[in-house]
Every structure is written in structure tokens, then in C-alpha cells.
Design an enzyme around this catalytic site. Sequence first.
Site, PDB file in Angstrom:
ATOM      1  N   THR A  90       0.814  -1.220   0.000  1.00 34.55           N
ATOM      2  CA  THR A  90       0.000   0.000   0.000  1.00 34.55           C
ATOM      3  C   THR A  90       0.847   1.269   0.000  1.00 34.55           C
ATOM      4  O   THR A  90       0.312   2.359  -0.238  1.00 34.55           O
ATOM      5  CB  THR A  90      -0.949  -0.010   1.211  1.00 34.55           C
ATOM      6  OG1 THR A  90      -0.209  -0.410   2.373  1.00 34.55           O
ATOM      7  CG2 THR A  90      -2.088  -0.984   1.001  1.00 34.55           C
ATOM      8  N   GLU A  91       2.122   1.129   0.309  1.00 32.73           N
ATOM      9  CA  GLU A  91       3.097   2.227   0.171  1.00 32.73           C
ATOM     10  C   GLU A  91       4.480   1.620   0.032  1.00 32.73           C
ATOM     11  O   GLU A  91       4.852   0.732   0.793  1.00 32.73           O
ATOM     12  CB  GLU A  91       3.191   3.102   1.436  1.00 32.73           C
ATOM     13  CG  GLU A  91       2.151   4.142   1.627  1.00 32.73           C
ATOM     14  CD  GLU A  91       2.406   4.969   2.902  1.00 32.73           C
ATOM     15  OE1 GLU A  91       3.525   4.912   3.457  1.00 32.73           O
ATOM     16  OE2 GLU A  91       1.471   5.641   3.339  1.00 32.73           O
ATOM     17  N   SER A  92       5.239   2.155  -0.931  1.00 28.99           N
ATOM     18  CA  SER A  92       6.678   1.955  -0.935  1.00 28.99           C
ATOM     19  C   SER A  92       7.264   3.101  -1.739  1.00 28.99           C
ATOM     20  O   SER A  92       6.559   3.742  -2.505  1.00 28.99           O
ATOM     21  CB  SER A  92       7.069   0.604  -1.552  1.00 28.99           C
ATOM     22  OG  SER A  92       8.441   0.361  -1.305  1.00 28.99           O
TER      23      SER A  92
ATOM     24  N   TYR B  53      -6.033   8.883   0.978  1.00 28.43           N
ATOM     25  CA  TYR B  53      -6.004   8.491   2.391  1.00 28.43           C
ATOM     26  C   TYR B  53      -7.286   8.805   3.162  1.00 28.43           C
ATOM     27  O   TYR B  53      -7.481   8.281   4.254  1.00 28.43           O
ATOM     28  CB  TYR B  53      -4.817   9.164   3.095  1.00 28.43           C
ATOM     29  CG  TYR B  53      -3.499   8.548   2.699  1.00 28.43           C
ATOM     30  CD1 TYR B  53      -2.873   8.901   1.504  1.00 28.43           C
ATOM     31  CD2 TYR B  53      -2.891   7.584   3.496  1.00 28.43           C
ATOM     32  CE1 TYR B  53      -1.675   8.319   1.123  1.00 28.43           C
ATOM     33  CE2 TYR B  53      -1.691   7.004   3.120  1.00 28.43           C
ATOM     34  CZ  TYR B  53      -1.086   7.372   1.940  1.00 28.43           C
ATOM     35  OH  TYR B  53       0.091   6.784   1.563  1.00 28.43           O
TER      36      TYR B  53
END
Lengths: 138, 135
Positions: A90-92, B53
Site C-alpha cells: 500500500t506504500e513503498s 487516504y
Amino acid sequence: MTASELLSKIASVKASVRAAGYTGPVTTAEPPSSFIDNPSLCTSSTLDLVGINAHSYFDPNTTPAQCGSFVLNQISITKSACGGKAVFVTESGYPHKGITNGGNVPSYDNQRIALTSLFQATQGYVTLFTYTDGTFTS
Amino acid sequence: MQRPNPSSVAGGYIPYAMTYSPFNNDSSCKSAAQVLSDIQIMATKNIQSVRIYATECDTLYTVVAALKECGMKLIQGFYMTSAGVDSIDSQVSDFNTWLEQDSSNAALVEMLIVGNEAVVNVYVPRLLVSEFRTG
């Protein structure tokens, strides 16, 4: 908050969005340590897949060229802790600016090295953190 | 200094998804036109999906309109604060309202992410986050 508080909230949100017509996957995003320390969070059927934020920059024992292998390992240890459930990154990413953290020295050159390693290792199947105009315009 | 261009660093691979924040540097919300311009740039790089988000800045109407125009998908988050799990309730409500406005909306959503680092909470020192996010 605790993993069990989060899990019960996710279950309630899932019921609510299902009632409103959304049938797709529901998950949360945590570093792998959260799932390894609280496997019930990801082994529960409430999570349709496991979301991890995986940043090699925060591991001082890595270098930019190891970004891809670091992320692959994060996926692997999470999947093991979660009973084989699918893991989505979901994040890198990698910073070009900021303080040195062990083998990680933020710069454009190192960002290029790290992202090349990341994309090659994962075949691009990650969520890149993050969009800025500067990422693309020069 | 030369910034990396994803098409040259990707080694033949395109990042599947990308995180996006709808704010200007002064913390005001980007306009729908600014958002569309940003999403169109991502579309030209063949990024498939955009992770948001929260539902602030009317992203369900600005970002989503841009994603529809570009044929891309939404990864929608509900941002949970230290106030507790119920801090996301108004966002869930925004999302459900949006879902019910158009039966085709649900199909645009690839994934829902409830909470971001809500358990680990203090994993990333604030200073590092602010520096990290500049790039």
C-alpha cells in the site's frame, strides 16, 4: 489503538459499505510488524487481503540497491504471518531528501537506484509513495 | 540536479498504483482542475490506480471525476486518528453517500483501506515523514 479495536471497526465498516453497495476488497495498511505481532488482525476473514507499507529507507541495514529485495522480504514475512493471505504493498518508495539513515542516504541518484530495484523486484506491483509534480516533470 | 523519471527508472515496469494527496503546499485543497491535471499525468505513465487516504477536499467528487475521465481506479482510505477508531465515521458516511448517488460508483473502487498505520501509530517520526513526503 489495539489490533483488536481496529479489527472490530473494520468489520463494522465492511458491513456498512456492503449495505451501501460496495462488494470489493477491504483491508488496512500497517508495517509488517503490526501483523507479525498481531496475526489475528490479518488471519481474520474480515481482511480480504493484507496491506503493508514497506519502506527500506527506515531500515538502516539496507542500501538503496536493496530496496527491492527488502520489499519482497517484507511481503514474504507478512504472508507467512498471515496464513498465506495475499499481500498488497500500500506504500513503498524512497526519499530524495532527508537525513541519512544507516546505509540510506537520500538523494536523487539513490532514489533512482532504489526505485529501479523496487520496480524490477516487484514487477511494478506496488503503490508508489508519493505523487508530486516534481516526480514527473523533469 | 536531475530527478528520476519513472519511465527510465522502472526497468520496463510501471508502478501499478500511486498515493495522492489533494493538498497544495499551503495546505489548501487543490481545485478540481488541478487534480485532473495531476491524474492525467499519472494516466500518461499508465498508472492504474490511485490511493487516497481520506475523503477530505471532496476527493470523491474531484479525484473520482478525474479517475473516471482517465479510466483509472480508486483505492480509498479512511484515515483513523489517535482520537480512536470512530474518527473515521464521517468519512465512511461520505463514502456511503457517494456510493448511493450512482450505482456505477462502486465499480470504480478497487480497494478500501481502513486506517493507515493506526496500530503502529508512531512508527515514522514526524520529521522524517515531512522530509519524505517532499519527494
